[in-house]
Design an enzyme around this catalytic site. Structure first.
Site, short mmCIF file in Angstrom:
data_model
loop_
_atom_site.label_atom_id
_atom_site.label_comp_id
_atom_site.label_asym_id
_atom_site.label_seq_id
_atom_site.Cartn_x
_atom_site.Cartn_y
_atom_site.Cartn_z
N LYS A 180 33.73 49.17 128.21
CA LYS A 180 34.47 48.18 128.99
C LYS A 180 35.85 48.03 128.36
O LYS A 180 36.02 47.37 127.34
CB LYS A 180 33.73 46.83 128.94
CG LYS A 180 33.89 45.95 130.15
CD LYS A 180 35.28 45.40 130.40
CE LYS A 180 35.69 44.20 129.60
NZ LYS A 180 37.12 43.87 129.77
N GLU A 255 34.78 43.67 115.20
CA GLU A 255 36.08 43.79 114.51
C GLU A 255 36.99 42.74 115.12
O GLU A 255 37.35 42.85 116.30
CB GLU A 255 36.68 45.18 114.74
CG GLU A 255 35.91 46.31 114.13
CD GLU A 255 35.84 46.22 112.63
OE1 GLU A 255 36.75 45.61 112.01
OE2 GLU A 255 34.88 46.75 112.06
N CYS A 289 45.52 43.92 114.38
CA CYS A 289 44.62 42.96 113.72
C CYS A 289 44.96 42.84 112.24
O CYS A 289 44.80 41.77 111.65
CB CYS A 289 43.17 43.37 113.92
SG CYS A 289 42.84 45.07 113.53
N GLU A 386 46.34 33.30 113.90
CA GLU A 386 46.81 34.63 114.26
C GLU A 386 47.72 34.53 115.49
O GLU A 386 47.31 34.06 116.55
CB GLU A 386 45.61 35.52 114.58
CG GLU A 386 45.99 36.97 114.79
CD GLU A 386 44.78 37.87 114.99
OE1 GLU A 386 43.83 37.45 115.67
OE2 GLU A 386 44.79 39.00 114.47
P1 TAP Z 1 39.40 39.03 123.76
O1 TAP Z 1 39.45 38.00 124.81
O2 TAP Z 1 38.46 38.85 122.63
O3 TAP Z 1 39.13 40.43 124.50
C1 TAP Z 1 38.63 41.59 123.90
C2 TAP Z 1 37.68 42.29 124.88
O4 TAP Z 1 36.56 41.44 125.13
C3 TAP Z 1 38.31 42.55 126.25
O5 TAP Z 1 37.80 43.74 126.78
C4 TAP Z 1 37.82 41.34 127.03
O6 TAP Z 1 37.85 41.49 128.41
C5 TAP Z 1 36.41 41.22 126.51
N1 TAP Z 1 35.79 39.92 126.73
C6 TAP Z 1 36.38 38.72 126.96
N2 TAP Z 1 35.44 37.77 127.17
C7 TAP Z 1 34.23 38.37 127.07
C8 TAP Z 1 32.88 37.93 127.17
N3 TAP Z 1 32.57 36.65 127.45
N4 TAP Z 1 31.89 38.83 127.00
C9 TAP Z 1 32.17 40.11 126.73
N5 TAP Z 1 33.42 40.59 126.64
C10 TAP Z 1 34.45 39.74 126.79
O7 TAP Z 1 40.78 39.23 123.14
P2 TAP Z 1 42.17 39.24 123.95
O8 TAP Z 1 42.29 38.10 124.89
O9 TAP Z 1 42.28 40.56 124.53
O10 TAP Z 1 43.14 38.98 122.76
C11 TAP Z 1 43.19 37.66 122.24
C12 TAP Z 1 43.28 37.68 120.75
O11 TAP Z 1 42.28 38.54 120.19
C13 TAP Z 1 44.56 38.27 120.23
O12 TAP Z 1 45.62 37.40 120.29
C14 TAP Z 1 44.12 38.62 118.83
O13 TAP Z 1 44.10 37.49 118.02
C15 TAP Z 1 42.72 39.09 118.98
N6 TAP Z 1 42.65 40.55 119.08
C16 TAP Z 1 42.20 41.20 117.98
C17 TAP Z 1 42.14 42.57 118.00
C18 TAP Z 1 41.62 43.31 116.84
S1 TAP Z 1 41.98 44.86 116.67
N7 TAP Z 1 40.86 42.75 115.95
C19 TAP Z 1 42.55 43.28 119.11
C20 TAP Z 1 43.02 42.58 120.23
C21 TAP Z 1 43.03 41.21 120.19
P3 TAP Z 1 39.22 41.29 129.26
O14 TAP Z 1 39.46 42.63 129.76
O15 TAP Z 1 38.92 40.32 130.35
O16 TAP Z 1 40.25 40.81 128.34
#
Ligand code: TAP
Length: 482
Positions: A180, A255, A289, A386
Site C-alpha cells: 500500500k 519504522e 526520518c 518532528e
Molecule cells: P502516516 O500517516 O503515518 O502514513 C504512512 C502510511 O500509512 C501511508 O501509506 C498512509 O496512508 C498509511 N496509513 C495512514 N493511516 C493508516 C491506518 N489507519 N492504517 C494503515 N495505514 C495507514 O504518515 P504521513 O501522514 O504520510 O506523514 C506524517 C508524518 O509521518 C511525517 O510528518 C513524519 O513525521 C512521519 N513520517 C516518517 C517517515 C519515516 S521514514 N519514518 C516517513 C514519512 C513520514 P495514506 O496514503 O493515506 O497517507
C-alpha cells in the site's frame, strides 16, 4: 518535463493484472512542484484489499511457495536489471509524484533500490536453519520458514527506496506482498509491480493497492489472512497499527519518526561538520526520518556555526525538481507545507530567532525556504517535535553532559551524529547516545547491509541486513527420534 502527465487511469495491480477498483473510484495525484494533476489513481477499498490478499495467499501456497530459492533470487536479479533499464522513466515518475530532485533520485534512490534488490537476491538461497545437538537420542534442527502474506505500508518521502526495503527481503524469504503506497505518491510502486511481472514473477507475488490509509491501509492491518505488517510512517499511525495487529497477532515492524541530534564540538573539522549538518537537514527538503533536525553546537563556536549554516541554507538551489541543477524541491503536499509553515510560526512564537528563510518560496508549488532557527531552547516544541521539513533548530550546549542530556531528551531514538576529533569522547558518545545509528564525523549515510531502526517513538524492530530475514521468517523445530 514538468508538465508531464501519466497516460490512462492508474489501476490497482492484483493477481498479475491491472484492475479497476470495485467501487469505481479514482483519486488525483498531483505534481507538488506545479500543483497540477498528473494522474488519476484507483482507490482501493477493503474488498479490493481482500482480493489482493487472496491472490497473495494463492501465490504463496502455489507458484511462489513451490519455487526453488535460487530461482526466486534469479527473478529478483532480473527485476533489478529491468529497473536499471527503466531508470529514466522511474526517475521522472518519482520526481513528478514526490517533488524530489531528479539528480538526487539518480544519485541515491535508484542505486539504493538496485543495491537492496541484488543484496537480498543473493540471500534468497542462504536462509538456513541450524542443527542444534539438544539430545543424544534425537536429531534436532531448525528451519526458517517464510511468514506468508506481508502487508507493506509505506510513506511518501522515499517511495521507491522504502518500498524496496520491504519488498526485497520479503521476496527473498519466500513471502508474497500486498503493497500500500502512500496516497500521494503511488506511481512508482505500481510501475515496479509491472516490471516484476515483466521479469517473470508469478501473478499474485506482488500486489499494489494504492488508496487511503484509513481504508486500504486499515483493511490490510485488520485482515485475518495477513501474517505481517511492515510499516514506515508516523508514530501515531504506527501505534495504531500495533494495536490493530493484535487481532490475529500478526507480526509487526515499525519504522517511525525521529528528531535526531547532530552534535558539533569545537575540535571538529568545522567545514565538514557544517556542510554535513546542512545536508543532514535540508536533503530531501527535510523529509527524512533521520534528518539531523537538532543541531547541537558548543557555546564556543555557536555563533560561527549558525552563520555558516545560514549561509549554506540561503545558497541552496531551490527549484524545478526535474532540472538536474536543482538541489531542493518542494515539500510533498500542501498539507505538509502547511504543517512546516505552522511549525515555523510556533518557533517564532516560542521566542527562537529565524536567521534565514522562514517562509514559503514562491506562490506555486509547495516550496518552503530552507530555514535556520537560532536561540532554540531544548524544551521548545520546535526542538522536541518532528517537523519533517527544511527547518534546522540550532541549540547551544556547554559541556559533554549538557550535550548528552539534550541529545537524549526527546521521545525519539533513531539516529545521532557527533563531530569531534577526541577519540575517547566519540566512543563515549557512541555508547551513551540513545539511537539506532550513531554517525561519527559524518551524517546520514545508510547501507542495506546495516541494521536500521530505532526504539521508543522511532520504531519497533530493525530492517536491513540479515536482521530483515528474521522479520519475514519464523523458525520451526524438527525433532526426529533416532
Ligand atoms: P502516516 O500517516 O503515518 O502514513 C504512512 C502510511 O500509512 C501511508 O501509506 C498512509 O496512508 C498509511 N496509513 C495512514 N493511516 C493508516 C491506518 N489507519 N492504517 C494503515 N495505514 C495507514 O504518515 P504521513 O501522514 O504520510 O506523514 C506524517 C508524518 O509521518 C511525517 O510528518 C513524519 O513525521 C512521519 N513520517 C516518517 C517517515 C519515516 S521514514 N519514518 C516517513 C514519512 C513520514 P495514506 O496514503 O493515506 O497517507
Amino acid at each position: 518535463m514538468n508538465d508531464m502527465t501519466v497516460r490512462g487511469k492508474q489501476d490497482l495491480l492484483i493477481g498479475g493484472r491491472r484492475v479497476a477498483p470495485l467501487s469505481g473510484r479514482y483519486f488525483e495525484t498531483l505534481n507538488p512542484a506545479t500543483e497540477e494533476v498528473i494522474a488519476l489513481v484507483a482507490e482501493a477499498g477493503a474488498d479490493d484489499v481482500d482480493a489482493a490478499v487472496r491472490s497473495a495467499r494463492d501465490a504463496f501456497e502455489g507458484a511462489w511457495g513451490n519455487m526453488k530459492a535460487s530461482d526466486r533470487g534469479r527473478l529478483m536479479l532480473k527485476l533489478a536489471d529491468l529497473i536499471r533499464q527503466s531508470e529514466d522513466e522511474l526517475v521522472a515518475l518519482e520526481s513528478l509524484d514526490s517533488g524530489k530532485p531528479v539528480s538526487a533520485i539518480r544519485r541515491q534512490d535508484l542505486p539504493a533500490v538496485i543495491d537492496t534488490l541484488t543484496y537480498y537476491a543473493g540471500m534468497a538461497d542462504k536462509i538456513n536453519g541450524q542443527v542444534i545437538p539438544a539430545r543424544t537420542d534425537a536429531l534436532t534442527y531448525t528451519v526458517r520458514e517464510p511468514l506468508g502474506v506481508v502487508g507493506a505500508i509505506i510513506p511518501w518521502n522515499f517511495p521507491l527506496m522504502i518500498g524496496m526495503w520491504k519488498l526485497a527481503p520479503a521476496l527473498a524469504c519466500g513471502c508474497t506482498v500486498v503493497l500500500k503506497p502512500a496516497e500521494i505518491t503511488p506511481l512508482t510502486a505500481l510501475r515496479i509491480g509491472e516490471l516484476a511481472l515483466e521479469a517473470g514473477f508469478p501473478a499474485g507475488v506482488i500486489n499494489v493497492v494504492p488508496g487511503f490509509g484509513k481504508i486500504a491501509g486499515q483493511a490490510l492491518v485488520d485482515h485475518p489472512d495477513v501474517d505481517k505488517i511492515s510499516f514506515t510512517g508516523s508514530p501515531a499511525v504506527g501505534k495504531h497499527i500495533l494495536r490493530g495487529a493484535a487481532g490475529n497477532l500478526k507480526r509487526v515492524t515499525l519504522e517511525l519518526g525521529g528528531k535526531s541530534a547532530n552534535i558539533i564540538f569545537p575540535d571538529a573539522d568545522l567545514d565538514a561538520a557544517v556542510k554535513a549538518a546542512a545536508s543532514g537537514i535540508f536533503f530531501n527538503t527535510g523529509q527524512v526520518c533521520s534528518a539531523g533536525s537538532r543541531i547541537l553546537v558548543h557555546a564556543d563556536i555557536y555563533d560561527q556555526v549558525v552563520e555558516r549554516l545560514a549561509a549554506r541554507a540561503a545558497s541552496t538551489r531551490i527549484g524545478n525538481p526535474q532540472e538536474t541543477s536543482t538541489a531542493m524541491g518542494p515539500l510533498v503536499s500542501q498539507v505538509q507545507m502547511k504543517r512546516v509553515l505552522d511549525y515555523i510560526d510556533i518557533g517564532r512564537n516560542e521566542g527562537a530567532t529565524v536567521v534565514t528563510g522562514g517562509g514559503r518560496a514562491g506562490d506555486t508549488g509547495y516550496y518552503v525556504q530552507p530555514t535556520v532557527f537560532a536561540g532554540v531552547e531544548h524544551d521548545m516544541r520546535i526542538s522536541q517535535e518532528e517537523i519533517f521539513g527544511p527547518v534546522a533548530t540550532v541549540i547551544k550546549f556547554t559541556d559533554d553532559a549538557d550535550a548528552l542530556h539534550i541529545a537524549n531528551g526527546t521521545v525519539y531514538s533513531l539516529a545521532a551524529g557527533v563531530w569531534s576529533t577526541d577519540i575517547a569522547r566519540v566512543h563515549r558518545f557512541a555508547r551513551k547516545l540513545k539511537a539506532g545509528t550513531v554517525w561519527i564525523n559524518t551524517y546520514g549515510p545508510t547501507d542495506i547491509r546495516l541494521p536500521w531502526g530505532g526504539t521508543r517513538d522511532s520504531g519497533y524492530g530493525r530492517e536491513h541486513g540479515d536482521m530483515a530475514i528474521e522479520n519475514f521468517t519464523e523458525p520451526k523445530v524438527v525433532w526426529i527420534n533416532t
